[in-house]
Scaffold this motif. Sequence first.
Motif, PDB file in Angstrom:
ATOM      1  N   VAL A  29       0.864  -1.184   0.000  1.00 14.04           N
ATOM      2  CA  VAL A  29       0.000   0.000   0.000  1.00 14.04           C
ATOM      3  C   VAL A  29       0.902   1.236   0.000  1.00 14.04           C
ATOM      4  O   VAL A  29       1.751   1.396   0.873  1.00 14.04           O
ATOM      5  CB  VAL A  29      -0.930   0.019   1.226  1.00 14.04           C
ATOM      6  N   VAL A  30       0.717   2.111  -0.994  1.00 12.53           N
ATOM      7  CA  VAL A  30       1.618   3.258  -1.146  1.00 12.53           C
ATOM      8  C   VAL A  30       0.925   4.589  -0.839  1.00 12.53           C
ATOM      9  O   VAL A  30       1.560   5.647  -0.921  1.00 12.53           O
ATOM     10  CB  VAL A  30       2.230   3.294  -2.556  1.00 12.53           C
ATOM     11  N   THR A  31      -0.360   4.536  -0.521  1.00 12.91           N
ATOM     12  CA  THR A  31      -1.108   5.770  -0.242  1.00 12.91           C
ATOM     13  C   THR A  31      -1.422   5.882   1.250  1.00 12.91           C
ATOM     14  O   THR A  31      -1.280   4.922   2.013  1.00 12.91           O
ATOM     15  CB  THR A  31      -2.432   5.782  -1.030  1.00 12.91           C
ATOM     16  N   GLU A  32      -1.873   7.070   1.626  1.00 10.62           N
ATOM     17  CA  GLU A  32      -2.225   7.305   3.026  1.00 10.62           C
ATOM     18  C   GLU A  32      -3.428   6.456   3.442  1.00 10.62           C
ATOM     19  O   GLU A  32      -3.517   5.996   4.579  1.00 10.62           O
ATOM     20  CB  GLU A  32      -2.525   8.785   3.235  1.00 10.62           C
ATOM     21  N   ARG A  33      -4.350   6.266   2.500  1.00  6.76           N
ATOM     22  CA  ARG A  33      -5.533   5.479   2.833  1.00  6.76           C
ATOM     23  C   ARG A  33      -5.317   4.010   2.454  1.00  6.76           C
ATOM     24  O   ARG A  33      -4.876   3.695   1.347  1.00  6.76           O
ATOM     25  CB  ARG A  33      -6.763   6.018   2.091  1.00  6.76           C
ATOM     26  N   GLN A  34      -5.625   3.129   3.374  1.00 10.05           N
ATOM     27  CA  GLN A  34      -5.586   1.691   3.123  1.00 10.05           C
ATOM     28  C   GLN A  34      -6.865   1.274   2.385  1.00 10.05           C
ATOM     29  O   GLN A  34      -7.942   1.835   2.629  1.00 10.05           O
ATOM     30  CB  GLN A  34      -5.522   0.933   4.455  1.00 10.05           C
ATOM     31  N   PRO A  35      -6.795   0.288   1.510  1.00 10.62           N
ATOM     32  CA  PRO A  35      -8.025  -0.214   0.890  1.00 10.62           C
ATOM     33  C   PRO A  35      -8.908  -0.879   1.940  1.00 10.62           C
ATOM     34  O   PRO A  35      -8.406  -1.502   2.886  1.00 10.62           O
ATOM     35  CB  PRO A  35      -7.530  -1.260  -0.122  1.00 10.62           C
ATOM     36  N   THR A  36     -10.213  -0.746   1.787  1.00 13.06           N
ATOM     37  CA  THR A  36     -11.136  -1.496   2.638  1.00 13.06           C
ATOM     38  C   THR A  36     -11.061  -2.973   2.240  1.00 13.06           C
ATOM     39  O   THR A  36     -10.493  -3.331   1.198  1.00 13.06           O
ATOM     40  CB  THR A  36     -12.572  -1.007   2.465  1.00 13.06           C
ATOM     41  N   ALA A  37     -11.657  -3.826   3.042  1.00 15.64           N
ATOM     42  CA  ALA A  37     -11.674  -5.261   2.725  1.00 15.64           C
ATOM     43  C   ALA A  37     -12.359  -5.509   1.384  1.00 15.64           C
ATOM     44  O   ALA A  37     -11.900  -6.328   0.571  1.00 15.64           O
ATOM     45  CB  ALA A  37     -12.372  -6.033   3.846  1.00 15.64           C
ATOM     46  N   GLU A  38     -13.467  -4.806   1.127  1.00 17.62           N
ATOM     47  CA  GLU A  38     -14.172  -4.986  -0.144  1.00 17.62           C
ATOM     48  C   GLU A  38     -13.340  -4.468  -1.308  1.00 17.62           C
ATOM     49  O   GLU A  38     -13.284  -5.093  -2.373  1.00 17.62           O
ATOM     50  CB  GLU A  38     -15.535  -4.284  -0.102  1.00 17.62           C
ATOM     51  N   GLU A  39     -12.706  -3.321  -1.137  1.00 19.73           N
ATOM     52  CA  GLU A  39     -11.850  -2.795  -2.198  1.00 19.73           C
ATOM     53  C   GLU A  39     -10.704  -3.757  -2.498  1.00 19.73           C
ATOM     54  O   GLU A  39     -10.360  -3.978  -3.655  1.00 19.73           O
ATOM     55  CB  GLU A  39     -11.299  -1.426  -1.796  1.00 19.73           C
ATOM     56  N   MET A  40     -10.107  -4.321  -1.456  1.00 18.61           N
ATOM     57  CA  MET A  40      -9.013  -5.255  -1.659  1.00 18.61           C
ATOM     58  C   MET A  40      -9.491  -6.482  -2.452  1.00 18.61           C
ATOM     59  O   MET A  40      -8.790  -6.984  -3.348  1.00 18.61           O
ATOM     60  CB  MET A  40      -8.438  -5.700  -0.315  1.00 18.61           C
ATOM     61  N   LYS A  41     -10.675  -6.960  -2.150  1.00 13.05           N
ATOM     62  CA  LYS A  41     -11.253  -8.094  -2.883  1.00 13.05           C
ATOM     63  C   LYS A  41     -11.396  -7.774  -4.373  1.00 13.05           C
ATOM     64  O   LYS A  41     -11.045  -8.580  -5.245  1.00 13.05           O
ATOM     65  CB  LYS A  41     -12.601  -8.449  -2.278  1.00 13.05           C
ATOM     66  N   GLN A  42     -11.899  -6.567  -4.675  1.00 14.64           N
ATOM     67  CA  GLN A  42     -12.099  -6.176  -6.068  1.00 14.64           C
ATOM     68  C   GLN A  42     -10.758  -5.903  -6.776  1.00 14.64           C
ATOM     69  O   GLN A  42     -10.608  -6.160  -7.964  1.00 14.64           O
ATOM     70  CB  GLN A  42     -13.002  -4.949  -6.161  1.00 14.64           C
ATOM     71  N   LEU A  43      -9.784  -5.380  -6.029  1.00 16.33           N
ATOM     72  CA  LEU A  43      -8.455  -5.158  -6.611  1.00 16.33           C
ATOM     73  C   LEU A  43      -7.823  -6.478  -7.035  1.00 16.33           C
ATOM     74  O   LEU A  43      -7.269  -6.592  -8.139  1.00 16.33           O
ATOM     75  CB  LEU A  43      -7.548  -4.444  -5.604  1.00 16.33           C
ATOM     76  N   LEU A  44      -7.909  -7.471  -6.182  1.00 11.35           N
ATOM     77  CA  LEU A  44      -7.338  -8.776  -6.512  1.00 11.35           C
ATOM     78  C   LEU A  44      -8.089  -9.428  -7.667  1.00 11.35           C
ATOM     79  O   LEU A  44      -7.492 -10.056  -8.551  1.00 11.35           O
ATOM     80  CB  LEU A  44      -7.354  -9.686  -5.278  1.00 11.35           C
ATOM     81  N   PHE A  45      -9.409  -9.271  -7.680  1.00  5.59           N
ATOM     82  CA  PHE A  45     -10.212  -9.770  -8.799  1.00  5.59           C
ATOM     83  C   PHE A  45      -9.767  -9.095 -10.102  1.00  5.59           C
ATOM     84  O   PHE A  45      -9.516  -9.756 -11.119  1.00  5.59           O
ATOM     85  CB  PHE A  45     -11.692  -9.497  -8.532  1.00  5.59           C
ATOM     86  N   GLY A  46      -9.681  -7.775 -10.090  1.00  2.00           N
ATOM     87  CA  GLY A  46      -9.292  -7.035 -11.288  1.00  2.00           C
ATOM     88  C   GLY A  46      -7.917  -7.409 -11.779  1.00  2.00           C
ATOM     89  O   GLY A  46      -7.667  -7.488 -12.990  1.00  2.00           O
ATOM     90  N   TRP A  47      -6.997  -7.660 -10.831  1.00  2.00           N
ATOM     91  CA  TRP A  47      -5.624  -8.005 -11.222  1.00  2.00           C
ATOM     92  C   TRP A  47      -5.573  -9.357 -11.932  1.00  2.00           C
ATOM     93  O   TRP A  47      -4.793  -9.547 -12.869  1.00  2.00           O
ATOM     94  CB  TRP A  47      -4.726  -8.010  -9.978  1.00  2.00           C
ATOM     95  N   LYS A  48      -6.408 -10.291 -11.503  1.00  2.00           N
ATOM     96  CA  LYS A  48      -6.451 -11.599 -12.155  1.00  2.00           C
ATOM     97  C   LYS A  48      -6.893 -11.491 -13.613  1.00  2.00           C
ATOM     98  O   LYS A  48      -6.442 -12.249 -14.467  1.00  2.00           O
ATOM     99  CB  LYS A  48      -7.409 -12.532 -11.405  1.00  2.00           C
ATOM    100  N   VAL A  49      -7.793 -10.541 -13.867  1.00  2.00           N
ATOM    101  CA  VAL A  49      -8.348 -10.430 -15.222  1.00  2.00           C
ATOM    102  C   VAL A  49      -7.515  -9.531 -16.117  1.00  2.00           C
ATOM    103  O   VAL A  49      -7.299  -9.842 -17.292  1.00  2.00           O
ATOM    104  CB  VAL A  49      -9.805  -9.913 -15.159  1.00  2.00           C
TER     105      VAL A  49
END
Length: 515
Positions: free
Chosen positions: A392-412
């Motif tokens: 995580v490189v920003t001041e705000r951490q991803p929420t649990a839901e955001e992290m789920k969608q980030l990992l989903f998006g990265w797979k695709v």
Amino acid sequence: MAIRRALISVSDKTGIVEFARELAAAGVQIISTGGTHSLLEKEGIPVIGISEVTGFPEIMDGRVKTLHPAVHSGLLAVRDNEEHQRAIRELGLDYIDLVVVNLYPFAATIAKPDVTYEDAIENIDIGGPTMLRSAAKNHAFVTVVVDAADYEGVLGEIKQGGDTSLDTRKRLAAKVFRHTGAYDALIGDYLSKLGGDPLPERYTVTYEKVQDLRYGENPHQRAAFYRRPLASEGNVTTAEQLHGKELSYNNINDANAALAIVKEFSEPAVVAVKHMNPCGVGVGADIHEAYQKAYAADPTSIFGGIVAANRMIGEETAQLLSEIFLEIILAPDYTPEALDILSRKKNIRLLRTGELASAEGRKSDWVVTSVEGGMVVQESDVHSISEADLKVVTERQPTAEEMKQLLFGWKVVKHVKSNAILLAKDDRTVGVGAGQMNRVGAARIAIEQAGEQAKGAALASDAFFPMGDTVELAAKAGITAIIQPGGSIKDEESIRAANEHGIAMVFTGVRHFKH
């Protein structure tokens, strides 16, 4: 010249008894070795052993039996060369007019999960390829058969005129060199990998034809479909077609792309592909829910597309699939009810892949891409990440839901043509920007496609941001989280822009270019 003597030595004995019996009935003397000799003798077919020809016993567990001048002189002698004729007479040798040989089953041996190195080496044929090459070189006078599919045609010519035509012998000789070349390539590949040298100074590969195709990428281009020997299960080359007309060149490429994406997921997933790019991907509690999400991602582009699922397709899902035009559906299996529903559609192709290994179970393979005058070879991109791998490189951490969608998006996004931007929300894609010349252009396309769905979505980029403009565009669209490789000299510009807009951004440290 009539065929008088034949040498038969086969590992695959399919059809050989009937063929040899017909040869004997036509007055052809048959020489044979080992197990083939025993079989023909048992079947009452007149046959003489190789030792009667060579005057030398089979030795070293059969490793040495046909590697003898009495065999190879009979194969290589040029029949209209006076010096060759004189040597045959003076040495008391005789010609061999027909060779029927197939080789030790090396491919089948190394395909066994418990194969030992010793077993593999013992199944490297030496005498067989040598006889085949000798006979094929001298095809002006010698007929050589390596494929049981040619028995009938050769026998027909012998019965009709006593010999085969030169055109037939040329065709069969070419087949021999293709066969021995493929055999040696497989052995070389096996030993190279064992020796830790998968990219050697000479890269030789072999493929077996699955089918001729009606045409290639366009109707004016010829094409065929080939399978690599020992190809792993769960891919388009090993899939069983249950319904529909034959696959086209473009169908095969699109189906391969769809399977590659759906294998990224261990949970129930459905992928829709058009022109080798995903137009809709969804995961759910079951395949029915996953398909609904994939369809909702882009109801327009899925029309005429390819759909792949990583679970069995049931009746309820089949009913939805049948309501639109699709070129291909691929799934591990179908319930009888689903197959009945989908088979009513004349133009759809239904493929059963068998069980699909998810990303965690896949091994890297070698991908060959042709270029004019050559090819490039690389490992397949099976890299995957988990939340623990992200920075995580920003001041705000991803929420649990955001992290789920980030990992989903990265797979695709790794399967989208570069430059690629993908938006994910609620376990499905909502926008895809593919194959653009600049990254902000890909982002614009993805955001435009997503529309209102861009608000609260996660953005995945296959490579780093060269500047902060993509982040600014994402902020205007209401995107709240970004996943990207990082590594640009202007990373700080992108990080600063994300902080200004309250966007959470994570770096993977890995890019996924796809050309």
